[in-house]
Design a protein around this motif. Structure first.
Motif, short mmCIF file in Angstrom:
data_model
loop_
_atom_site.label_atom_id
_atom_site.label_comp_id
_atom_site.label_asym_id
_atom_site.label_seq_id
_atom_site.Cartn_x
_atom_site.Cartn_y
_atom_site.Cartn_z
N TRP A 70 -3.61 -9.13 4.08
CA TRP A 70 -4.20 -8.21 4.65
C TRP A 70 -3.38 -7.20 4.93
O TRP A 70 -2.03 -7.58 5.06
CB TRP A 70 -4.66 -8.58 6.16
N MET A 71 -3.82 -6.26 4.02
CA MET A 71 -2.94 -4.21 3.85
C MET A 71 -3.54 -4.12 5.54
O MET A 71 -5.17 -3.23 5.01
CB MET A 71 -2.86 -4.07 2.74
N PRO A 72 -3.16 -3.55 6.78
CA PRO A 72 -3.91 -2.41 7.51
C PRO A 72 -4.16 -0.68 6.94
O PRO A 72 -3.50 -0.58 6.64
CB PRO A 72 -3.78 -2.58 8.91
N VAL A 73 -5.31 -0.09 7.45
CA VAL A 73 -5.26 0.51 6.78
C VAL A 73 -5.76 1.91 8.28
O VAL A 73 -6.00 1.22 9.02
CB VAL A 73 -6.25 0.53 5.73
N GLU A 74 -5.15 3.21 8.29
CA GLU A 74 -5.73 3.86 9.06
C GLU A 74 -8.16 3.75 9.47
O GLU A 74 -7.90 4.17 8.31
CB GLU A 74 -5.73 5.43 8.53
N PRO A 75 -8.20 3.46 9.98
CA PRO A 75 -9.92 4.27 10.59
C PRO A 75 -10.82 5.01 9.79
O PRO A 75 -11.73 5.24 8.97
CB PRO A 75 -10.12 3.76 11.91
N ASP A 76 -9.35 5.98 9.71
CA ASP A 76 -10.05 7.46 9.08
C ASP A 76 -10.05 8.23 8.07
O ASP A 76 -11.24 8.23 7.50
CB ASP A 76 -10.21 8.78 10.82
N THR A 77 -9.12 7.19 8.16
CA THR A 77 -9.20 8.15 6.38
C THR A 77 -8.15 6.98 5.60
O THR A 77 -8.65 7.89 4.26
CB THR A 77 -7.39 9.26 6.61
N GLY A 78 -8.42 6.29 5.75
CA GLY A 78 -8.27 4.71 4.66
C GLY A 78 -6.79 4.67 4.13
O GLY A 78 -7.26 4.05 3.02
N LYS A 79 -5.72 5.26 4.68
CA LYS A 79 -5.19 5.51 3.72
C LYS A 79 -4.33 4.59 4.77
O LYS A 79 -4.59 3.86 5.79
CB LYS A 79 -3.91 6.30 4.52
N THR A 80 -2.64 3.51 3.78
CA THR A 80 -2.28 1.87 4.28
C THR A 80 -1.07 2.64 5.60
O THR A 80 -1.08 3.42 5.19
CB THR A 80 -1.23 1.47 2.77
N LEU A 81 -0.89 1.68 6.29
CA LEU A 81 0.21 2.15 7.53
C LEU A 81 1.51 1.44 6.39
O LEU A 81 2.53 1.55 7.11
CB LEU A 81 0.04 0.77 8.41
N GLY A 82 1.77 0.91 5.34
CA GLY A 82 3.01 0.83 5.26
C GLY A 82 3.35 -0.71 5.63
O GLY A 82 4.39 -0.50 5.73
N TYR A 83 3.09 -1.96 6.10
CA TYR A 83 4.06 -2.85 6.57
C TYR A 83 1.64 -3.96 5.51
O TYR A 83 0.93 -3.57 6.01
CB TYR A 83 3.46 -3.21 7.11
N CYS A 84 1.69 -5.04 5.26
CA CYS A 84 1.35 -6.22 5.67
C CYS A 84 1.24 -7.51 6.16
O CYS A 84 2.31 -7.86 6.72
CB CYS A 84 1.08 -5.95 3.77
N PHE A 85 0.51 -8.73 6.70
CA PHE A 85 0.41 -9.50 6.65
C PHE A 85 0.02 -10.61 5.16
O PHE A 85 -0.89 -10.60 4.72
CB PHE A 85 -0.96 -9.81 7.88
#
Length: 716
Positions: free
Chosen positions: A98-113
């Protein structure tokens, strides 16, 4: 059996009864308990299934930081790259990345689980990819998910730790001050572990400390005798003292199987092997290095058994133990392990690689440290079918400069033996003959402390002799070799500096036809035991190499082990539980006199407590040796007192035995007299049974036909 009906059947049946099905509230219908009338509930399959198991914690999940931040157009590409990297280490659960993203832009946050099937795979992924360089700007930082909670609890402001009052502990070297200058030993028999004094004067051991179930597998002294380590499922425990053995430190390592102290006792290495989740994979190995005084893990190493088995001869899960070998003597400055085409040398100041890189050596298969100096001996076998010769190299640490190299040709096998002071290195080489059908053995002898490290070649008089055993004299210049064919090989003694040729090896003597397959030098040199263990049933010969004479020949039947005490005054031979009979140990003097014997059922282990090196200078030791008669008068008087005491005890013991015999004899005579009339009655009135003249000896001849045969003789 209940009748099962469809909804159409129910409507037809209701119309015949003039019942409007639409007016019936089906939710209000209650069936009798335990009855379903053939109507299976939608959630019945959940009730029949196995009870659900819930995992506690997230030990099988990791957090990968410092990933690139990308837009949603590049999301799938980045996810594919990350998945490719981490799928090589273990099996990622379904929807486990799971790779979280910004809700508004869809851009990744630089980390994953990432969630694996097992915690072991997650730990291996952290070990393998922490610090992984994806590109110049993105270096992975990997942590276990369970560690996040620990990081979140770190207070914002630093607070000094609580200072505990100093409580003086027991002097861990107190046992060295024994007034009788005795040595301690530890034995493991059944579930009991016992520490004893070796009281040879009184011909018996004196119990110091006994504890049942003290260890779950074995015990081990530290190299200088300060600590005793025990092994448990939860880890290793360190104890110390002379008589009480207080608990000093706990080194937590679940399922630990093996332990090893550094030469200076500062560090304890622990090893465990864990079965993989996938049967096709190799065992997972965990190695921890603890600071003995604090219990802190200074460095851990994790990986598959294959990662640690390179160059080894096999052991637990094919891993040769010890994996890490310590160098630079008792300073504990360096430790090293062998890898594929490299030797990794670490320094203990930071527990990192020297110069942050390993020593690259193509196809290296073995290495060993000098016992006293930071010098590595490396062995590389032949390559290319003999086109590239084998070689032994000496490498200085930490500069990694090559001090000496020797090329070797037609090599089948090679073993390296360091002398205890690091003065000499013997390399035993098995070479192929020209026909390649057989081998012969020779030695390359390195003089380490001499300029340019000269090398000598030693070959046996009979090149075809098989080398059975080799051993250096401790702190000396001599060595012994058992060579030839069983059951009676020869034993030869050599010197590196004997006679007029101080710089050449020479043979001192050869003993022909000895029942021996193992060599045990006294720690002080001079004396050696030629032992015939296993197939030779415990044959022992005590030999004086200075005088080149046999002091004693004896036997300890089925002996499996021979151990000299640290002073070289006494030696123990033991029969461990590999044999079902005669379990126990014998204590001998240095010249082969048996002092006492102890039998123990289920006898597993015997260890002398090591002694630290003497603080006396070599000059002072030489002076004491010259004036030994002056120093020995005091101890001779004590020995005489003990001898008289033992003689008196022996006389008292014999006197008590004689009194007991006289008492039994008089009791027998009394009973014999009381039963005289009864015996006379049994003999039909015969007077007595103690007069020989009443008896008459007769000789009876008996003839017996053994065989009858007929033979027809012709008169012609």
């Amino acid at each position: 059996m209940a009748l099962t009906m469809t909804m159409m059947d129910i409507r037809d049946f209701a119309s015949r009864l003039d019942v409007d099905v639409a007016s019936i509230d089906l939710d209000s219908i209650r069936l009798p308990p335990g009855e379903d009338f053939g109507i299976i509930s939608d959630d019945e399959d959940l009730k029949e299934g196995e009870p659900l198991e819930f995992e506690e914690g997230f030990g099988n999940a990791i957090v990968v930081d410092n990933l690139p931040t990308v837009t949603k157009e590049k999301f799938e590409k980045l996810e594919g790259v990350v998945r490719k990297i981490y799928c090589q280490i273990g099996v990622i659960k379904e929807n486990g990345l799971w790779m979280p993203v910004e809700p508004d832009t869809g851009k990744t946050l630089g980390y994953c689980f990432i969630e694996y099937n097992t915690p072991q795979e997650a730990e291996l992924a952290k070990e393998k990819t922490h610090g992984y360089k994806l590109d110049r700007a993105h270096i992975f930082a990997v942590n276990m998910f369970d560690d996040i909670d620990k990081f979140m609890k770190v207070p914002e402001e630093w607070a000094p730790p609580e200072t505990k009052p100093y409580a003086p502990g027991e002097n861990l070297q107190k046992w060295l001050t024994d007034e009788k200058a005795r040595d301690q030993l530890v034995i493991l028999a059944g579930s009991d572990t016992e520490v004893m004094w070796n009281d040879a004067r009184h011909a018996k051991p004196e119990l110091v400390y006994k504890r049942p179930s003290w260890t779950e597998s074995f015990v081990q002294w530290s190299p200088l005798g300060t600590y005793l380590a025990t092994v448990h499922r939860q880890g290793a425990a360190v104890w110390g003292g002379a008589t009480t053995f207080n608990h000093l430190m706990r080194c937590a390592h679940p399922q630990v199987k093996l332990i090893d102290f550094s030469p200076g006792e500062r560090y304890l290495v622990t090893y465990s092997s864990h079965a993989p989740s996938n049967p096709r994979d190799t065992h997972r190995v965990v190695i921890n290095i603890f600071d003995v005084r604090t219990g802190k893990v200074m460095r851990d190493f994790k990986g598959s058994a294959d990662d640690f088995a390179i160059g080894g001869t096999g052991g637990v899960s094919r891993v040769s133990w010890p994996v890490f070998r310590w160098g630079s003597g008792r300073e504990d400055k360096y430790f090293a392990r062998i890898g594929k085409n490299l030797v990794s040398v670490y320094e203990t100041e930071s527990f990192t690689l020297i110069d942050k890189k390993s020593i690259k050596v193509e196809n290296v298969v073995d290495f060993s440290w000098s016992p006293t100096d930071p010098i590595l001996a490396l062995y590389v076998p032949e390559l290319g079918g003999g086109n590239q010769p084998a070689r032994v190299s000496l490498v200085q640490i930490p500069c990694k400069a090559e001090l000496r190299q020797k090329n070797l040709f037609s090599v089948s096998d090679c073993k390296m033996y360091w002398q205890s002071n690091g003065d000499y290195l013997a390399v035993k080489i098995d070479r192929y003959t020209k026909t390649k059908k057989s081998t012969y053995t020779g030695f390359e002898l390195f003089r380490i402390k001499e300029p340019d490290i000269p090398i000598e070649v030693l070959e046996l008089e009979n090149k075809n002799d098989k080398i059975i055993a080799f051993a250096w004299e401790p702190k000396g210049h001599r060595f012994a070799v058992i060579h030839g064919d069983n059951p009676k090989p020869d034993v030869s003694f050599y010197s590196m500096c004997s006679g007029t040729h101080t710089g050449r090896v020479s043979k001192l003597a050869t003993l022909k036809g000895k029942q021996a397959n193992a060599l045990f030098w006294s720690p002080g040199g001079c004396f050696i035991i030629l032992a015939g263990l296993k197939g030779f049933n415990g044959q022992l010969e005590f030999y004086n190499v200075d005088e080149l004479e046999t002091m004693a020949q004896t036997e300890h039947f089925m002996a499996t082990d021979v151990e000299w005490d640290p002073t070289g005054r006494y030696v123990v031979t033991a029969v461990t539980s590999v044999h079902e009979m005669e379990n126990g140990f014998c204590v001998w003097s240095f010249n082969g006199k048996q002092l006492y014997r102890i039998l123990k059922d289920h006898f597993f282990q015997f260890l002398w407590r090591p002694r630290p090196p003497s603080f006396l200078t070599p000059e002072k030791e030489e002076e004491i040796a010259k004036n030994l008669k002056k120093y020995s008068k005091k101890y001779e008087a004590e020995d005489q007192d003990v001898s008289l005491q033992l003689s008196e005890q022996e006389r008292e013991k014999r006197r008590m035995l004689k009194e007991e015999w006289d008492r039994l004899l008089s009791e027998w005579k009394r009973l014999h007299e009381e039963e005289k009339l009864e015996r006379q009655k049994l003999r039909d009135g015969e007077a007595s049974d103690d007069e020989e003249e009443e008896y008459e000896a007769k000789e009876v001849e008996i003839e017996e036909v053994l065989d009858v045969s007929e033979e027809v003789i012709s008169f012609n």
